[in-house]
Design a protein around this motif. Structure first.
Motif, PDB file in Angstrom:
ATOM      1  N   ILE A  55       0.853  -1.187   0.000  1.00 28.63           N
ATOM      2  CA  ILE A  55       0.000   0.000   0.000  1.00 28.63           C
ATOM      3  C   ILE A  55       0.891   1.240   0.000  1.00 28.63           C
ATOM      4  O   ILE A  55       1.677   1.459   0.932  1.00 28.63           O
ATOM      5  CB  ILE A  55      -0.944   0.028   1.210  1.00 28.63           C
ATOM      6  N   GLY A  56       0.788   2.039  -1.033  1.00 32.73           N
ATOM      7  CA  GLY A  56       1.602   3.236  -1.160  1.00 32.73           C
ATOM      8  C   GLY A  56       1.006   4.422  -0.432  1.00 32.73           C
ATOM      9  O   GLY A  56      -0.148   4.420  -0.022  1.00 32.73           O
ATOM     10  N   GLY A  57       1.824   5.479  -0.273  1.00 27.85           N
ATOM     11  CA  GLY A  57       1.370   6.713   0.335  1.00 27.85           C
ATOM     12  C   GLY A  57       1.714   6.867   1.792  1.00 27.85           C
ATOM     13  O   GLY A  57       1.432   7.906   2.398  1.00 27.85           O
ATOM     14  N   PHE A  58       2.329   5.833   2.398  1.00 31.04           N
ATOM     15  CA  PHE A  58       2.672   5.881   3.811  1.00 31.04           C
ATOM     16  C   PHE A  58       4.186   5.996   4.033  1.00 31.04           C
ATOM     17  O   PHE A  58       4.635   6.001   5.174  1.00 31.04           O
ATOM     18  CB  PHE A  58       2.152   4.636   4.530  1.00 31.04           C
ATOM     19  N   HIS A  59       4.959   6.101   2.961  1.00 31.24           N
ATOM     20  CA  HIS A  59       6.418   6.103   3.078  1.00 31.24           C
ATOM     21  C   HIS A  59       6.941   7.255   3.936  1.00 31.24           C
ATOM     22  O   HIS A  59       7.963   7.135   4.614  1.00 31.24           O
ATOM     23  CB  HIS A  59       7.053   6.176   1.689  1.00 31.24           C
ATOM     24  N   PHE A  60       6.231   8.403   3.928  1.00 31.84           N
ATOM     25  CA  PHE A  60       6.705   9.580   4.659  1.00 31.84           C
ATOM     26  C   PHE A  60       6.757   9.339   6.160  1.00 31.84           C
ATOM     27  O   PHE A  60       7.550   9.954   6.873  1.00 31.84           O
ATOM     28  CB  PHE A  60       5.834  10.795   4.335  1.00 31.84           C
ATOM     29  N   TYR A  61       5.912   8.412   6.651  1.00 35.77           N
ATOM     30  CA  TYR A  61       5.938   8.103   8.083  1.00 35.77           C
ATOM     31  C   TYR A  61       7.261   7.450   8.501  1.00 35.77           C
ATOM     32  O   TYR A  61       7.612   7.472   9.687  1.00 35.77           O
ATOM     33  CB  TYR A  61       4.782   7.168   8.450  1.00 35.77           C
ATOM     34  N   HIS A  62       7.977   6.898   7.564  1.00 35.69           N
ATOM     35  CA  HIS A  62       9.267   6.273   7.869  1.00 35.69           C
ATOM     36  C   HIS A  62      10.261   7.288   8.422  1.00 35.69           C
ATOM     37  O   HIS A  62      11.189   6.918   9.143  1.00 35.69           O
ATOM     38  CB  HIS A  62       9.832   5.627   6.596  1.00 35.69           C
ATOM     39  N   GLY A  63      10.030   8.562   8.133  1.00 31.49           N
ATOM     40  CA  GLY A  63      10.956   9.605   8.581  1.00 31.49           C
ATOM     41  C   GLY A  63      10.432  10.466   9.711  1.00 31.49           C
ATOM     42  O   GLY A  63      11.060  11.467  10.057  1.00 31.49           O
ATOM     43  N   ILE A  64       9.284  10.096  10.300  1.00 29.11           N
ATOM     44  CA  ILE A  64       8.718  10.902  11.379  1.00 29.11           C
ATOM     45  C   ILE A  64       8.930  10.182  12.713  1.00 29.11           C
ATOM     46  O   ILE A  64       8.410   9.090  12.921  1.00 29.11           O
ATOM     47  CB  ILE A  64       7.211  11.157  11.154  1.00 29.11           C
ATOM     48  N   PRO A  65       9.692  10.770  13.628  1.00 26.10           N
ATOM     49  CA  PRO A  65       9.997  10.114  14.904  1.00 26.10           C
ATOM     50  C   PRO A  65       8.884  10.311  15.913  1.00 26.10           C
ATOM     51  O   PRO A  65       9.008  11.070  16.883  1.00 26.10           O
ATOM     52  CB  PRO A  65      11.285  10.817  15.340  1.00 26.10           C
ATOM     53  N   GLY A  66       7.775   9.622  15.718  1.00 28.97           N
ATOM     54  CA  GLY A  66       6.659   9.779  16.631  1.00 28.97           C
ATOM     55  C   GLY A  66       5.705   8.625  16.516  1.00 28.97           C
ATOM     56  O   GLY A  66       6.004   7.599  15.908  1.00 28.97           O
ATOM     57  N   GLY A  67       4.511   8.787  17.101  1.00 27.66           N
ATOM     58  CA  GLY A  67       3.469   7.784  17.029  1.00 27.66           C
ATOM     59  C   GLY A  67       2.258   8.314  16.295  1.00 27.66           C
ATOM     60  O   GLY A  67       2.107   9.529  16.095  1.00 27.66           O
ATOM     61  N   LEU A  68       1.347   7.429  15.924  1.00 23.26           N
ATOM     62  CA  LEU A  68       0.205   7.829  15.117  1.00 23.26           C
ATOM     63  C   LEU A  68      -0.716   8.794  15.860  1.00 23.26           C
ATOM     64  O   LEU A  68      -1.276   9.709  15.247  1.00 23.26           O
ATOM     65  CB  LEU A  68      -0.589   6.587  14.680  1.00 23.26           C
ATOM     66  N   GLY A  69      -0.887   8.621  17.178  1.00 19.87           N
ATOM     67  CA  GLY A  69      -1.755   9.526  17.918  1.00 19.87           C
ATOM     68  C   GLY A  69      -1.331  10.972  17.781  1.00 19.87           C
ATOM     69  O   GLY A  69      -2.150  11.863  17.536  1.00 19.87           O
ATOM     70  N   GLY A  70      -0.022  11.218  17.913  1.00 23.04           N
ATOM     71  CA  GLY A  70       0.489  12.571  17.741  1.00 23.04           C
ATOM     72  C   GLY A  70       0.344  13.052  16.317  1.00 23.04           C
ATOM     73  O   GLY A  70       0.054  14.234  16.065  1.00 23.04           O
ATOM     74  N   ALA A  71       0.536  12.141  15.364  1.00 18.52           N
ATOM     75  CA  ALA A  71       0.392  12.510  13.953  1.00 18.52           C
ATOM     76  C   ALA A  71      -1.039  12.919  13.641  1.00 18.52           C
ATOM     77  O   ALA A  71      -1.280  13.866  12.881  1.00 18.52           O
ATOM     78  CB  ALA A  71       0.817  11.344  13.064  1.00 18.52           C
ATOM     79  N   LEU A  72      -2.010  12.214  14.228  1.00 16.56           N
ATOM     80  CA  LEU A  72      -3.413  12.560  14.031  1.00 16.56           C
ATOM     81  C   LEU A  72      -3.725  13.920  14.644  1.00 16.56           C
ATOM     82  O   LEU A  72      -4.467  14.723  14.074  1.00 16.56           O
ATOM     83  CB  LEU A  72      -4.315  11.495  14.660  1.00 16.56           C
ATOM     84  N   ARG A  73      -3.176  14.179  15.820  1.00 13.34           N
ATOM     85  CA  ARG A  73      -3.442  15.432  16.523  1.00 13.34           C
ATOM     86  C   ARG A  73      -2.870  16.629  15.780  1.00 13.34           C
ATOM     87  O   ARG A  73      -3.526  17.667  15.642  1.00 13.34           O
ATOM     88  CB  ARG A  73      -2.859  15.351  17.937  1.00 13.34           C
ATOM     89  N   MET A  74      -1.634  16.513  15.286  1.00 14.13           N
ATOM     90  CA  MET A  74      -0.957  17.686  14.723  1.00 14.13           C
ATOM     91  C   MET A  74      -0.814  17.635  13.205  1.00 14.13           C
ATOM     92  O   MET A  74      -0.110  18.451  12.626  1.00 14.13           O
ATOM     93  CB  MET A  74       0.422  17.841  15.345  1.00 14.13           C
ATOM     94  N   ASN A  75      -1.490  16.683  12.555  1.00 14.26           N
ATOM     95  CA  ASN A  75      -1.378  16.557  11.107  1.00 14.26           C
ATOM     96  C   ASN A  75       0.091  16.488  10.689  1.00 14.26           C
ATOM     97  O   ASN A  75       0.565  17.258   9.841  1.00 14.26           O
ATOM     98  CB  ASN A  75      -2.073  17.726  10.394  1.00 14.26           C
ATOM     99  N   ALA A  76       0.806  15.541  11.285  1.00 11.35           N
ATOM    100  CA  ALA A  76       2.227  15.384  10.991  1.00 11.35           C
ATOM    101  C   ALA A  76       2.440  15.086   9.508  1.00 11.35           C
ATOM    102  O   ALA A  76       1.627  14.418   8.862  1.00 11.35           O
ATOM    103  CB  ALA A  76       2.807  14.252  11.839  1.00 11.35           C
ATOM    104  N   GLY A  77       3.555  15.591   9.000  1.00  9.48           N
ATOM    105  CA  GLY A  77       3.865  15.358   7.598  1.00  9.48           C
ATOM    106  C   GLY A  77       5.355  15.452   7.337  1.00  9.48           C
ATOM    107  O   GLY A  77       6.129  15.921   8.173  1.00  9.48           O
ATOM    108  N   ALA A  78       5.751  14.997   6.171  1.00  9.50           N
ATOM    109  CA  ALA A  78       7.150  15.067   5.731  1.00  9.50           C
ATOM    110  C   ALA A  78       7.186  14.729   4.255  1.00  9.50           C
ATOM    111  O   ALA A  78       6.286  14.061   3.728  1.00  9.50           O
ATOM    112  CB  ALA A  78       8.028  14.083   6.519  1.00  9.50           C
ATOM    113  N   ASN A  79       8.220  15.207   3.597  1.00 10.95           N
ATOM    114  CA  ASN A  79       8.442  14.863   2.194  1.00 10.95           C
ATOM    115  C   ASN A  79       7.227  15.170   1.313  1.00 10.95           C
ATOM    116  O   ASN A  79       6.896  14.430   0.392  1.00 10.95           O
ATOM    117  CB  ASN A  79       8.832  13.390   2.048  1.00 10.95           C
ATOM    118  N   GLY A  80       6.555  16.265   1.644  1.00  8.83           N
ATOM    119  CA  GLY A  80       5.456  16.722   0.806  1.00  8.83           C
ATOM    120  C   GLY A  80       4.131  16.014   1.018  1.00  8.83           C
ATOM    121  O   GLY A  80       3.177  16.239   0.268  1.00  8.83           O
ATOM    122  N   VAL A  81       4.024  15.146   2.058  1.00 12.50           N
ATOM    123  CA  VAL A  81       2.786  14.422   2.346  1.00 12.50           C
ATOM    124  C   VAL A  81       2.384  14.702   3.794  1.00 12.50           C
ATOM    125  O   VAL A  81       3.243  14.803   4.672  1.00 12.50           O
ATOM    126  CB  VAL A  81       2.939  12.902   2.139  1.00 12.50           C
TER     127      VAL A  81
END
Length: 320
Positions: free
Chosen positions: A123-149
């Protein structure tokens, strides 16, 4: 009130919980900065049902603070009153592939593991999470992103419990996503999310993840005690550029330093307290404001109380 006194006050209200209650828990063992005062009581629920029971049992006049895996978190030296909730990996850290393009993931799953689960499922589109040092809960809260996604591009719906322990399910639109922000009420505790990508060749996904990893290791201090990006990017600029122009690359206060490698990363060189880290951050904000008129906003979440006599004014009280 100590953690033990708080638990004694609640007595039988907490009986029947299956999760772990730890009084006077050291937050320096949780945060990636390895600094900060204690929480009165740390609660790690067994699952969503256990968390709901806890929230219904704790009177609303007692504070409940949610933390993730501690990567983007600065805890002040005075510690955190009431309860701190940290979701357990066993109960909230799994990823389930539910269709050719969709994954349901627990809020405690590390972003990097979510990226790996998507790779395994093609499943594509999740590669940017490989570079985010956190957990999904924080990503949901702050709309975490990287590499243009950004996270908002993957979210279908989010499950959350409110302060009363009631379950809510939010659509992508309900979350009110913007740059490093969501409009979700602050008292919500996210428990899981249904997310969607697209079919992709695993070899392509792996190359994208390798590129993300190479970029991080090349330009970021990934082996230091850090909280990731310290400040949000201001409009029409980058936070690191403003920090650099203000002469703050490598700036050090106590054991805290703005990384010479990437000056929007604040690091604990080994002896930094929560006070050192926040004082450094506010010093940088003040210097950038004085130099360019830009008001940098914190991306790192700062929680807890200052130790008596050691408060820090925003921008060090300048130009407010």
């Amino acid at each position: 009130m100590s953690g033990a006194e708080l638990l004694e006050r609640l007595g039988d209200r907490l009986s029947g919980l299956r999760g772990r209650l730890t009084p006077d828990a050291g937050m320096d063992k949780i945060t990636w900065f390895r600094a900060g005062g204690p929480a009165d009581v740390l609660f790690q629920p067994a699952d969503e049902e256990d968390l709901s029971a806890f929230l219904k049992a704790v009177p609303e006049d007692i504070p409940v603070t949610m933390v993730g895996i501690g990567s983007n978190l600065l805890v002040r030296e005075g510690g955190i009153r009431g309860f701190v909730v940290r979701l357990s990996a066993k109960g909230f850290g799994q990823a389930e592939v539910v269709s050719d393009t969709r994954i349901r993931a627990g809020a405690a799953i590390p972003d990097k593991r979510l990226a790996a689960a998507a790779l395994e499922a093609g499943i594509g589109g999740f590669h940017f999470y490989h570079g985010i040092p956190g957990g999904l809960g924080g990503a949901l809260r702050m709309n975490a992103g990287a590499n243009g996604v950004e996270t908002k591009e993957r979210v279908i719906e989010v499950r959350a419990l409110d302060r009363k322990g009631e379950l809510h399910v939010f659509s992508n639109a309900d979350m009110g996503y913007a740059y490093r922000h969501s409009d979700a009420p602050r008292d919500l505790i996210f428990t899981s999310a249904l997310m969607e990508g697209y079919r992709e060749d695993p070899d392509v996904i792996r190359r994208e993840m390798d590129a993300v990893q190479h970029h991080r290791e090349t330009v970021q201090p990934v082996r230091e005690k850090t909280g990731g990006s310290t400040f949000k990017n201001p409009p029409e600029s980058s936070a690191w550029k403003e920090v650099d122009k203000a002469g703050c690359r490598g700036l050090t206060i106590g054991g805290a330093q703005m990384s010479p490698m990437h000056c929007n990363f604040m690091i604990n060189t080994g002896t930094a307290s929560g006070y050192d880290l926040e004082y450094l951050g506010e010093t940088v904000r003040a210097k950038v404001l004085e130099h360019s008129g830009v008001r940098l906003e914190w991306e790192i979440k700062r929680i807890g109380e200052f130790r008596e006599g050691r408060g820090i004014d925003p921008f060090l009280g300048q130009m407010l």
